[in-house]
Design an enzyme around this catalytic site. Structure first.
Site, PDB file in Angstrom:
ATOM      1  N   CYS A 105       0.836  -1.204   0.000  1.00  0.00           N
ATOM      2  CA  CYS A 105       0.000   0.000   0.000  1.00  0.00           C
ATOM      3  C   CYS A 105       0.868   1.250   0.000  1.00  0.00           C
ATOM      4  O   CYS A 105       0.618   2.193  -0.741  1.00  0.00           O
ATOM      5  CB  CYS A 105      -0.927  -0.013   1.220  1.00  0.00           C
ATOM      6  SG  CYS A 105      -2.004   1.438   1.327  1.00  0.00           S
ATOM      7  N   CYS A 201      -6.226  -2.824   6.933  1.00  0.00           N
ATOM      8  CA  CYS A 201      -7.429  -2.008   6.861  1.00  0.00           C
ATOM      9  C   CYS A 201      -8.572  -2.683   6.118  1.00  0.00           C
ATOM     10  O   CYS A 201      -9.728  -2.406   6.379  1.00  0.00           O
ATOM     11  CB  CYS A 201      -7.119  -0.668   6.230  1.00  0.00           C
ATOM     12  SG  CYS A 201      -6.724  -0.737   4.474  1.00  0.00           S
TER      13      CYS A 201
END
Length: 357
Positions: A105, A201
């Site tokens: 990410c 997440c």
RNA sequence: UGGGGUGUCGUCAAGCGGUAAGACACAGGCCUUUGGAGCCUGCAUUCGGAGGUUCGAAUCCUCCCGCCCCAG
């Protein structure tokens, strides 16, 4: 008086990034809050306050921005996130690797897609709530550990490219967590009640096995002891990683750990704790930010003390040799090199290349 | 079918008349912006079954049942 710099800060709605925004504002920057939309509808979980783009998360970030009187925007990076983080995460486990989505990410989303977008629409700098530092010393920018060593997140940030690094600010990196909490206590808004972001997440309740279940067809196979004895069977390689102890489900005279994952034969090899050490690790897709001839250290997981080592770079891969064996390097995880506080760089550990030592 | 052995937690295993160790496994929790590790806690009112002897038995006796060897 020079022109006010514009900083786009990635706001997750959590404490750290909210406070980072506050610090930037206080330092006189022109601050713009940005929250990402990352999850496809199928993964959206509006009931999980920690999920990265639930309705609640976006609202929290908006409220924080409102408190600070800064503009706030939501940008859509769902396609990028899907192809650069989620799919590789699934594919990695499917092929017997142990991917690190946070590293992906940072590499492809926060400090690539988001950075490009930000710079293209007027940002001079970008910022996040990471506990790390970027420092300029005689014209060169260094990525450093955060001041609060117990919170340092530089491990996840090694893939940042040099040209992006020089335009990054990590506002909370100078502080210790407790200092931040204390400072926050003096503010008008109840920032301390904001959630701490943690876990992956896009995965609810930190249960990545449950997340993978609909995507990966379980493929049971044998579990062998290091001497070749058949000891049991596993429910699919994606459920295990190097160094894992729990979930092997084999009673034995001593605790057993996953010593090797062999996708070629869909098997697992288990052994005692003393069989997990490796001295030589190969890495691919490396990113080097700093060069030194001096003694360096490295670690292969977040929250681990670094171990002295040497390294040699060949193109976009490298070989790292540790002074002492390092426990359980898993393919797909990242190895990060340091020179003191300075991040030298890192790469992704490769399969079948972690040698015994 | 004779002879010998053995049966204690999911697994391995202490205990040998005084009121069920431990290890592994498993479960839960802590830790933590990845996985893993680590740490903490829990986990046989009961010892193959039924009787008996004893103040008291998993431990002694009897019978039954189940496994494992050796012999035919």
């Amino acid at each position: 008086m020079r022109t006010m710099e514009t900083v786009f800060i990635a706001m997750s709605g959590g404490f750290d990034s909210s406070f980072a925004a506050y610090l930037l504002k206080k330092q006189g920057y022109h601050v713009v809050g940005i929250t990402f939309r990352l999850l496809p509808p199928s993964l959206r979980d509006d009931n999980n306050p920690r999920a990265c783009c639930s309705i609640e998360t976006v609202h929290r970030a908006q409220r924080a921005a409102a408190h600070l009187s800064i503009p706030h925007y939501v940008i859509d990076l769902r396609e990028e996130f899907e192809s650069a983080v989620i799919q590789p995460f699934i594919d990695g486990y499917q092929s017997g690797d142990t991917p690190n989505p946070c590293v992906l990410c940072n590499r492809f989303i926060k400090f690539s897609a988001f950075a490009e977008r930000a710079f293209s629409i007027g940002a001079d700098k970008i910022a996040t709530g990471h506990y790390a530092l970027v420092e300029e010393r005689s014209g060169t920018h260094y990525l450093l550990k955060g001041t609060d060593r117990s919170k340092d997140q530089s491990y996840f940030l090694y893939p940042i490219k040099p040209d992006v690094l020089k335009k990054i600010i990590f506002p909370v990196g100078h502080y210790r967590k407790e200092e931040l909490k204390k400072l926050a206590g003096d503010l008008k808004w109840d920032i301390r009640s904001l959630p701490e972001s943690q876990d992956i997440c896009f995965i609810p309740e930190n249960n990545y096995r449950a997340f993978l279940a609909p995507h990966i067809q379980p493929k049971p196979g044998p579990i062998y002891l290091t001497d070749g004895t058949l000891l049991g069977k596993h429910g699919g390689l994606h459920l295990y990683t190097i160094g894992q102890r729990r979930g092997i489900n084999i009673p034995y005279k001593e605790p057993l750990y996953i010593v090797d994952v062999r996708p070629e034969e869909n098997s697992l090899v288990v052994g005692g704790k003393n069989e997990l050490g490796r001295r030589i690790i190969h890495a691919r897709e490396i990113n080097i930010l700093y060069h030194t001839q001096e003694t360096v250290t490295a670690k292969i997981r977040y929250r681990q003390k670094e171990v002295p080592c040497t390294y040699t770079v060949h193109g976009d891969s490298m070989t790292v040799t540790f002074a002492e064996p390092i426990s359980s390097p898993a393919a797909g995880q990242s190895i990060v090199l340091y020179h003191g506080d300075i991040v030298i760089g890192g790469g992704i550990i490769t399969r079948n290349a972690a040698s015994k030592g």
